[in-house]
Design a protein around this motif. Structure first.
Motif, PDB file in Angstrom:
ATOM      1  N   UNK A 150       2.092  -9.767  -0.928  1.00 53.03           N
ATOM      2  CA  UNK A 150       3.134  -8.914  -0.003  1.00 53.03           C
ATOM      3  C   UNK A 150       3.751  -9.073   1.115  1.00 53.03           C
ATOM      4  N   UNK A 151       4.758  -8.968   1.405  1.00 53.35           N
ATOM      5  CA  UNK A 151       5.543  -9.411   2.428  1.00 53.35           C
ATOM      6  C   UNK A 151       4.654  -8.764   4.233  1.00 53.35           C
ATOM      7  N   UNK A 152       4.027  -8.218   4.294  1.00 59.99           N
ATOM      8  CA  UNK A 152       3.484  -7.993   5.445  1.00 59.99           C
ATOM      9  C   UNK A 152       1.818  -8.433   5.344  1.00 59.99           C
ATOM     10  N   UNK A 153       1.376  -9.437   4.043  1.00 55.25           N
ATOM     11  CA  UNK A 153       0.397 -10.178   4.032  1.00 55.25           C
ATOM     12  C   UNK A 153      -0.589  -9.299   3.068  1.00 55.25           C
ATOM     13  N   UNK A 154      -1.333  -8.863   3.079  1.00 56.32           N
ATOM     14  CA  UNK A 154      -2.793  -8.105   1.762  1.00 56.32           C
ATOM     15  C   UNK A 154      -2.189  -6.853   1.594  1.00 56.32           C
ATOM     16  N   UNK A 155      -1.342  -6.523   2.499  1.00 59.23           N
ATOM     17  CA  UNK A 155      -0.644  -4.806   3.252  1.00 59.23           C
ATOM     18  C   UNK A 155       0.155  -4.359   2.276  1.00 59.23           C
ATOM     19  N   UNK A 156       0.546  -3.686   0.766  1.00 57.72           N
ATOM     20  CA  UNK A 156       1.511  -2.914   0.301  1.00 57.72           C
ATOM     21  C   UNK A 156       2.631  -2.822   2.011  1.00 57.72           C
ATOM     22  N   UNK A 157       4.190  -2.792   1.639  1.00 53.12           N
ATOM     23  CA  UNK A 157       4.241  -2.000   2.288  1.00 53.12           C
ATOM     24  C   UNK A 157       5.773  -1.237   1.197  1.00 53.12           C
ATOM     25  N   UNK A 158       7.360  -0.079   1.861  1.00 51.65           N
ATOM     26  CA  UNK A 158       7.663   0.160   0.756  1.00 51.65           C
ATOM     27  C   UNK A 158       8.920  -1.160   0.123  1.00 51.65           C
ATOM     28  N   UNK A 159       9.035  -1.676   1.061  1.00 49.36           N
ATOM     29  CA  UNK A 159       9.942  -2.657   1.017  1.00 49.36           C
ATOM     30  C   UNK A 159       8.911  -3.592  -0.585  1.00 49.36           C
ATOM     31  N   UNK A 160       8.369  -3.935  -0.614  1.00 50.14           N
ATOM     32  CA  UNK A 160       7.588  -4.996  -1.714  1.00 50.14           C
ATOM     33  C   UNK A 160       7.675  -3.971  -3.108  1.00 50.14           C
ATOM     34  N   UNK A 161       8.269  -2.998  -2.640  1.00 49.05           N
ATOM     35  CA  UNK A 161       8.319  -1.691  -4.316  1.00 49.05           C
ATOM     36  C   UNK A 161       9.585  -2.362  -4.734  1.00 49.05           C
ATOM     37  N   UNK A 162      10.953  -2.305  -3.601  1.00 46.94           N
ATOM     38  CA  UNK A 162      12.464  -2.745  -3.898  1.00 46.94           C
ATOM     39  C   UNK A 162      12.179  -3.727  -4.069  1.00 46.94           C
ATOM     40  N   UNK A 163      11.482  -4.723  -3.607  1.00 43.30           N
ATOM     41  CA  UNK A 163      12.249  -6.310  -4.440  1.00 43.30           C
ATOM     42  C   UNK A 163      11.274  -6.559  -5.865  1.00 43.30           C
ATOM     43  N   UNK A 164      10.352  -6.069  -5.899  1.00 46.64           N
ATOM     44  CA  UNK A 164       9.467  -5.512  -7.336  1.00 46.64           C
ATOM     45  C   UNK A 164      10.990  -4.692  -8.043  1.00 46.64           C
ATOM     46  N   UNK A 165      11.854  -4.288  -7.236  1.00 46.76           N
ATOM     47  CA  UNK A 165      12.518  -3.676  -8.760  1.00 46.76           C
ATOM     48  C   UNK A 165      13.855  -5.154  -8.700  1.00 46.76           C
ATOM     49  N   UNK A 166      14.065  -5.705  -8.025  1.00 49.10           N
ATOM     50  CA  UNK A 166      14.754  -6.107  -8.204  1.00 49.10           C
ATOM     51  C   UNK A 166      14.744  -7.894  -9.332  1.00 49.10           C
ATOM     52  N   UNK A 167      13.621  -7.554  -9.373  1.00 50.60           N
ATOM     53  CA  UNK A 167      12.783  -8.663  -9.871  1.00 50.60           C
ATOM     54  C   UNK A 167      12.369  -8.404 -11.536  1.00 50.60           C
TER      55      UNK A 167
END
Length: 206
Positions: A150-167
């Motif tokens: 994830x963007x911050x390493x092992x801890x998921x954040x809200x930004x990972x959700x938007x990046x996944x959605x773009x993929x």
């Protein structure tokens, strides 16, 4: 994690897994928050439904997603995600620098989304062959700064959700590069394996 006392209601278009509302939906599933899922047909009935949302005070603009949460009416998908992250005490940065990084990458996503919407139904070679590969290369530069998926390493954040959605959404319209940069491949795999996300993604495919 403090869960809401009343079941939230998500209002969005009935367009499958495309779009902004699906990001909120994924977030709620991952957080273990049960919610009412109201989907509006995106056809000639939508203008009437949109006007009714405005009349009821659920949407100032008549647009969705809208989330009714703990007596609040929340709009705009990124602010909704940030609000939920703060309410739940998870999915956000812990320091000002971490919060900055999440916001910065979310802004990169926002720029992509404008271009993606403009290419729906009429994908240009420039978007597919130039803009999209550059977008993922830029994201990979950010994601490569940590060892975790994830963007911050092992801890998921809200930004990972938007990046996944773009993929996912680039994949659906045929604009995803044949191979993603390795940091984003790791993100995609980790995201799709999350215990509460995986069953929902399977139900989407079913």
């Amino acid at each position: 994690m403090a869960l809401p006392s009343a079941k939230p209601t998500l209002h969005y278009l009935d367009i499958g897994s495309l779009g902004r509302g699906e990001i909120v939906r994924l977030f709620l599933h991952d957080a273990g928050v049960e919610f009412n899922d109201v989907r509006y047909p995106y056809d000639d009935t939508w203008p009437t439904a949109s006007a009714e949302l405005k009349q009821k005070g659920l949407s100032v603009t008549g647009k969705v997603p809208v989330l009714e949460y703990e007596g609040q009416i929340l709009t705009q998908h990124l602010p909704i995600l940030r609000y939920l992250a703060r309410e739940l005490g998870e999915y956000d940065g812990n320091t000002s620098l971490e919060k900055y990084l999440l916001d910065a990458v979310a802004d990169v996503y926002t720029d992509w989304r404008v271009q993606w919407v403009n290419n729906l139904g009429n994908v240009t070679d420039k978007f597919k062959n130039e803009y999209v590969p550059n977008y993922y290369n830029v994201l990979a530069t950010f994601y490569a700064q940590k060892e975790g998926p994830y963007l911050l390493g092992e801890r998921i954040t809200y930004t990972d959700f938007v990046v996944y959605q773009s993929i996912d959404n680039d994949s659906q319209i045929g604009t995803l590069p044949a191979s993603l940069p390795e940091p984003l491949t790791r993100l995609r795999a980790a995201f799709e394996a999350r215990p509460r996300v995986a069953p929902y993604l399977a139900s989407r495919r079913g």
